[in-house]
Design an enzyme around this catalytic site. Structure first.
Site, mmCIF file in Angstrom:
data_model
loop_
_atom_site.group_PDB
_atom_site.id
_atom_site.type_symbol
_atom_site.label_atom_id
_atom_site.label_comp_id
_atom_site.label_asym_id
_atom_site.label_seq_id
_atom_site.Cartn_x
_atom_site.Cartn_y
_atom_site.Cartn_z
ATOM 1 N N SER B 25 31.885 32.724 36.653
ATOM 2 C CA SER B 25 30.677 33.543 36.786
ATOM 3 C C SER B 25 30.985 35.040 36.693
ATOM 4 O O SER B 25 31.970 35.518 37.247
ATOM 5 C CB SER B 25 30.015 33.246 38.128
ATOM 6 O OG SER B 25 28.924 34.113 38.317
ATOM 7 N N GLY B 50 26.180 35.844 38.510
ATOM 8 C CA GLY B 50 25.596 35.645 39.830
ATOM 9 C C GLY B 50 24.203 36.234 39.977
ATOM 10 O O GLY B 50 23.981 37.395 39.680
ATOM 11 N N ILE B 75 31.518 45.770 40.148
ATOM 12 C CA ILE B 75 30.242 45.798 39.436
ATOM 13 C C ILE B 75 29.104 45.853 40.460
ATOM 14 O O ILE B 75 28.082 46.487 40.227
ATOM 15 C CB ILE B 75 30.080 44.530 38.547
ATOM 16 C CG1 ILE B 75 31.286 44.352 37.602
ATOM 17 C CG2 ILE B 75 28.768 44.575 37.758
ATOM 18 C CD1 ILE B 75 31.549 45.451 36.642
ATOM 19 N N GLY B 76 29.300 45.194 41.575
ATOM 20 C CA GLY B 76 28.255 45.184 42.594
ATOM 21 C C GLY B 76 27.172 44.162 42.297
ATOM 22 O O GLY B 76 26.018 44.333 42.688
ATOM 23 N N ASN B 131 27.808 31.464 45.701
ATOM 24 C CA ASN B 131 28.829 32.483 45.935
ATOM 25 C C ASN B 131 28.688 32.972 47.377
ATOM 26 O O ASN B 131 27.779 33.735 47.690
ATOM 27 C CB ASN B 131 28.645 33.628 44.936
ATOM 28 C CG ASN B 131 29.645 34.740 45.133
ATOM 29 O OD1 ASN B 131 30.569 34.636 45.933
ATOM 30 N ND2 ASN B 131 29.472 35.822 44.389
ATOM 31 N N CYS B 134 30.576 37.121 48.365
ATOM 32 C CA CYS B 134 30.167 38.491 48.100
ATOM 33 C C CYS B 134 30.295 39.314 49.370
ATOM 34 O O CYS B 134 30.180 38.807 50.477
ATOM 35 C CB CYS B 134 28.753 38.539 47.554
ATOM 36 S SG CYS B 134 27.548 37.905 48.698
ATOM 37 N N GLY B 221 42.344 38.256 36.807
ATOM 38 C CA GLY B 221 43.278 38.216 35.685
ATOM 39 C C GLY B 221 44.611 37.598 36.067
ATOM 40 O O GLY B 221 44.806 37.170 37.217
ATOM 41 N N GLY B 248 43.015 33.850 37.003
ATOM 42 C CA GLY B 248 44.115 34.221 36.127
ATOM 43 C C GLY B 248 44.455 33.239 35.028
ATOM 44 O O GLY B 248 45.528 33.333 34.430
ATOM 45 N N THR B 270 38.459 36.558 33.416
ATOM 46 C CA THR B 270 38.871 37.771 32.724
ATOM 47 C C THR B 270 39.400 37.513 31.305
ATOM 48 O O THR B 270 39.244 38.354 30.413
ATOM 49 C CB THR B 270 39.929 38.484 33.589
ATOM 50 O OG1 THR B 270 39.355 38.680 34.887
ATOM 51 C CG2 THR B 270 40.327 39.820 33.025
HETATM 52 C C1 LIG Z 1 33.510 41.652 35.937
HETATM 53 C C2 LIG Z 1 33.494 40.485 36.870
HETATM 54 C C3 LIG Z 1 32.285 40.061 37.446
HETATM 55 C C4 LIG Z 1 32.250 38.968 38.328
HETATM 56 N N1 LIG Z 1 31.052 38.563 38.838
HETATM 57 C C5 LIG Z 1 31.001 37.448 39.626
HETATM 58 C C6 LIG Z 1 29.749 36.937 40.097
HETATM 59 O O1 LIG Z 1 28.675 37.454 39.773
HETATM 60 N N2 LIG Z 1 29.759 35.827 40.909
HETATM 61 C C7 LIG Z 1 30.936 35.204 41.262
HETATM 62 O O2 LIG Z 1 30.891 34.205 41.975
HETATM 63 N N3 LIG Z 1 32.125 35.656 40.810
HETATM 64 C C8 LIG Z 1 32.191 36.754 40.000
HETATM 65 N N4 LIG Z 1 33.408 37.197 39.525
HETATM 66 C C9 LIG Z 1 34.644 36.478 39.881
HETATM 67 C C10 LIG Z 1 35.051 35.515 38.781
HETATM 68 O O3 LIG Z 1 34.075 34.513 38.589
HETATM 69 C C11 LIG Z 1 36.412 34.852 39.086
HETATM 70 O O4 LIG Z 1 36.303 34.149 40.311
HETATM 71 C C12 LIG Z 1 37.545 35.835 39.193
HETATM 72 O O5 LIG Z 1 37.411 36.818 38.184
HETATM 73 C C13 LIG Z 1 38.921 35.191 39.075
HETATM 74 O O6 LIG Z 1 39.107 34.565 37.843
HETATM 75 P P1 LIG Z 1 39.894 35.244 36.599
HETATM 76 O O7 LIG Z 1 41.184 35.751 37.108
HETATM 77 O O8 LIG Z 1 40.026 34.138 35.586
HETATM 78 O O9 LIG Z 1 39.021 36.348 36.106
HETATM 79 C C14 LIG Z 1 33.464 38.287 38.643
HETATM 80 C C15 LIG Z 1 34.654 38.721 38.069
HETATM 81 C C16 LIG Z 1 34.698 39.791 37.181
HETATM 82 C C17 LIG Z 1 36.009 40.204 36.573
#
Ligand SMILES: Cc1cc2nc3c(=O)[nH]c(=O)nc-3n(C[C@H](O)[C@H](O)[C@H](O)COP(=O)(O)O)c2cc1C
Ligand SMILES: Cc1cc2nc3c(=O)[nH]c(=O)nc-3n(C[C@H](O)[C@H](O)[C@H](O)COP(=O)(O)OP(=O)(O)OC[C@H]3O[C@@H](n4cnc5c(N)ncnc54)[C@H](O)[C@@H]3O)c2cc1C
Ligand code: FES
Lengths: 285, 307
Positions: B25, B50, B75-76, B131, B134, B221, B248, B270
């Site tokens: 997400s 989200g 991002i918030g 989620n 947050c 990442g 990651g 990522t």
């Molecule tokens: C830019 C960005 C926005 C994200 N927004 C959400 C979100 O809206 N809801 C959520 O549950 N996780 C959000 N995440 C977390 C990701 O879903 C994920 O759990 C986290 O990035 C770890 O995975 P990765 O290392 O493959 O990126 C966000 C991550 C990134 C980088």
């Protein structure tokens, strides 16, 4: 829009710290519009993790290698070496593989062909203006005002001249063209050609000054912005800028990669654009 | 393995996916942003950005910063809100056969329940991902994802309003993730995804200011993969419901690590920014690995960790 796994046709230093890279991109030129950009993955391994955004300087065709072969379609970017990613790029050679995602974003609105156009480029901000000049030069009078810190920051002006664009150069230290800021040249040109519309790309302080000048004179202005980007396609929402009417209670963010990078000046909240702390090195050039 | 194609189908407790790979997400927009670059029908599921009850504008900029093998984001949780999602974003996803998992969050228990109720009525929403990670603070200063009682309460509230598969996403920013995992299982979660981002910080040494306007952000990442893998391993041991590994994953071998420790599926975050086709490469790589290992079914690999 596509992810090109492609090769470099050439990569040359054109001025100290500035490079010009030509990439093989079949099909790219049919879709690329003036002001659009691409995201480049500078090497296959990590780090650096994220792709780097670069404006599309121009697209074109190389003559076919031999009869019966299709001509090679290429895309050129101009870039300034500022950090980790661009340092890696500077070491790449003809035949090296890179990946580019593009063309991305919304480009310039070329507007009314009966109006004269003034393009204002600050340093590497010149990049997105070339394709714009190319598409305008046969239809209306185009003037390019190009500013830089020193003569080393003045790029590719002769190429604009070849399109029939009238060019004016200024440098902060007077090492090339007129001494002083490009915005002073802009004011003079607007005195003389007040019905022009203006297109600008460059560092934020320059864009703000251009905005103030155009706003005061009620001259239409489009600007191309830079922002930190992770995805380039509107998915991460990392690249937003404040839109007009933005307040703390009712924030109004615009997505630079998808709704921009080119904005009409009246879309943006100029009172706050300069406040961004620790924005990015490139923007301060 | 008669026709040479190993079976990639996984069953997340009633939620059956044709393969175990889906976006994380917030890294895949609402699906349409990446549709020009890959065939959404090839994914195990699509997981959307989200959502909250009301549209949310997000944090001031700069919102992202690159770090070694990772990125920080603050991002918030900017999003269009649940109603506009249903009206304007969901119709696009209807065109695909892939299940849609909608991620959401609330600021209060009531909000969690309200969003769940609205999503419950929508047939195109296959499952939801809750989620609770947050950083929003409930009245009384309890964060939902880090307090087992608050987590239990949030999940039960949603469970009561929801007639769909309920996936709950855990935050790694806790001392013992298994305590939270057990609490959400007991409250009625159908599956658990872990992990969300790890709180981090970066400083610009020239200006001596934080590189994010929010000062801190979530690290994602490759940099976080070993932490995510450890936590998935722990959670798999602690609960009976299926676990989805996140954190990651960039290459097929990264996804395989998570499957071997017992994740039934994985989410790719990522990496989508780095290469929009990375999920396709991962699906193909998993298939290739099964062939090489002479396995006819991915379920033979899942949880095959030797200790
Ligand atoms: C830019 C960005 C926005 C994200 N927004 C959400 C979100 O809206 N809801 C959520 O549950 N996780 C959000 N995440 C977390 C990701 O879903 C994920 O759990 C986290 O990035 C770890 O995975 P990765 O290392 O493959 O990126 C966000 C991550 C990134 C980088
Ligand atoms: C739409 C757009 C078009 C651009 N066009 C050009 C161009 O044509 N030529 C050119 O030389 N530069 C251009 N830039 C700026 C260019 O992207 C950065 O200079 C480059 O990313 C720096 O990378 P680095 O690894 O060398 O720097 P580092 O400082 O090591 O990068 C660290 C991080 O900050 C980001 N970053 C750093 N500076 C900038 C910046 N000014 N804007 C956005 N992100 C930045 C990087 O992408 C990276 O994620 C453009 C930026 C945008 C957003
Ligand atoms: S860079 Fe990701 S939304 Fe603009």
């Amino acid at each position: 829009m596509k992810n090109y796994k492609t090769i470099i046709l050439s990569n040359q230093e054109i001025s100290p710290g500035y490079y010009r890279m030509r990439l093989l991109t079949p099909g790219f030129s049919e879709t690329a519009r003036p002001g659009q950009f691409l995201m480049m993955r500078v090497q296959q391994s990590l780090p650096p993790l994220l792709r780097r955004p670069f404006g599309i300087f121009r697209t074109g065709f190389l003559p076919a290698d031999c009869e019966g072969m299709p001509p090679k379609e290429y895309t050129e970017i101009l870039y300034k070496v500022v950090g980790r990613g661009t340092n890696i790029m500077a070491d790449l050679h003809r035949g090296d593989k890179v990946e580019v995602l593009g063309p991305l974003g919304r480009g310039f609105d070329v507007g009314d062909p009966s109006e004269e156009k003034i393009l204002v480029g600050g340093g590497i901000g010149l990049v997105p203006l070339y394709m714009l000049a190319e598409s305008l030069a046969s239809r209306c009078k185009v003037r390019l005002l190009m500013g830089g810190r020193t003569r080393d920051d003045i790029l590719a002006v002769t190429e604009f001249e070849r399109l029939g664009v009238e060019t004016y150069v200024s440098t902060d230290d007077g090492s090339l063209g007129e001494e002083g800021l490009v915005t002073r040249v802009l004011e003079r040109k607007l005195d003389k050609y007040p019905r022009s519309s203006v297109y600008a790309c460059g560092p934020m302080p320059m864009l703000e000054a251009v905005y103030r000048i155009c706003h005061r004179r009620q001259v239409p202005l489009q600007v191309s912005l830079e922002a930190l980007m992770a995805c380039g396609v509107g998915a991460c929402l990392g690249c937003v800028v404040k839109g007009v009417g933005h307040t703390e209670d009712a924030p109004r963010y615009l997505c630079t990669c998808k709704q921009g990078p080119v904005f009409r000046a009246e879309q943006l909240d100029w009172s706050r654009l300069g406040e961004e702390p620790g924005y990015c090195e490139g923007c301060k050039s | 393995m008669s026709n040479g194609c190993p079976n990639l189908t996984v069953d997340l407790g009633g939620l059956v996916l044709k393969n175990p790979v889906m976006p994380a997400s917030g890294t895949f927009g609402y699906g349409e942003e990446y549709a020009p670059f890959l065939d959404l029908n090839r994914l195990g599921a699509v997981v959307t950005k989200g959502l909250s009850l009301k549209p949310k504008a997000g944090n001031p900029t700069p919102r992202i910063a690159e770090t070694i093998s990772g990125m920080l984001n603050a991002i918030g949780l900017q999003n269009v809100g649940v109603d506009d999602f249903i009206k304007f974003k969901l119709p696009f996803l209807r065109e695909f056969t892939t299940p849609v998992i909608v991620n959401f969050f609330g600021n209060t228990l009531e909000e969690y329940g309200e969003v769940a109720a609205r999503l419950s009525d929508i047939p195109e929403v296959t499952a939801v991902e809750l989620n609770i990670s947050c950083p929003n603070v409930k009245k009384g200063g309890i964060v939902f994802g880090t307090d087992p009682k608050a987590a239990h309460e949030a999940v039960s509230t949603v469970r009561k309003q929801l007639n769909k598969h309920l996936m709950v996403k855990l935050t790694p920013n806790v001392t013992d993730i298994t305590v939270i995992a057990r609490a959400v299982e007991e409250a009625g979660a159908d599956s658990i995804s872990c992990i969300n981002t790890i709180t981090g910080m970066a400083v610009d040494i020239k200006t001596r200011r934080p590189r994010l306007a929010n000062r801190t952000g979530g690290l994602s990442g490759p940099a976080i993969r070993p932490v995510a893998l450890r936590m998935v391993h722990q959670v798999v041991q602690a609960v009976k419901i299926p676990v989805i590994g996140v954190g990651g994953i960039v290459r097929p071998m990264d996804a395989l690590e998570f499957l071997i420790v017992g994740a039934k599926a994985v989410q790719v975050g990522t990496a989508n920014f780095v290469d929009p086709a990375s999920m396709i490469t991962i699906i193909e790589g998993i298939e290739q690995f099964l062939l090489e290992e002479g396995l006819s079914d991915i379920n033979q690999l899942i949880g095959s960790l030797e200790l």
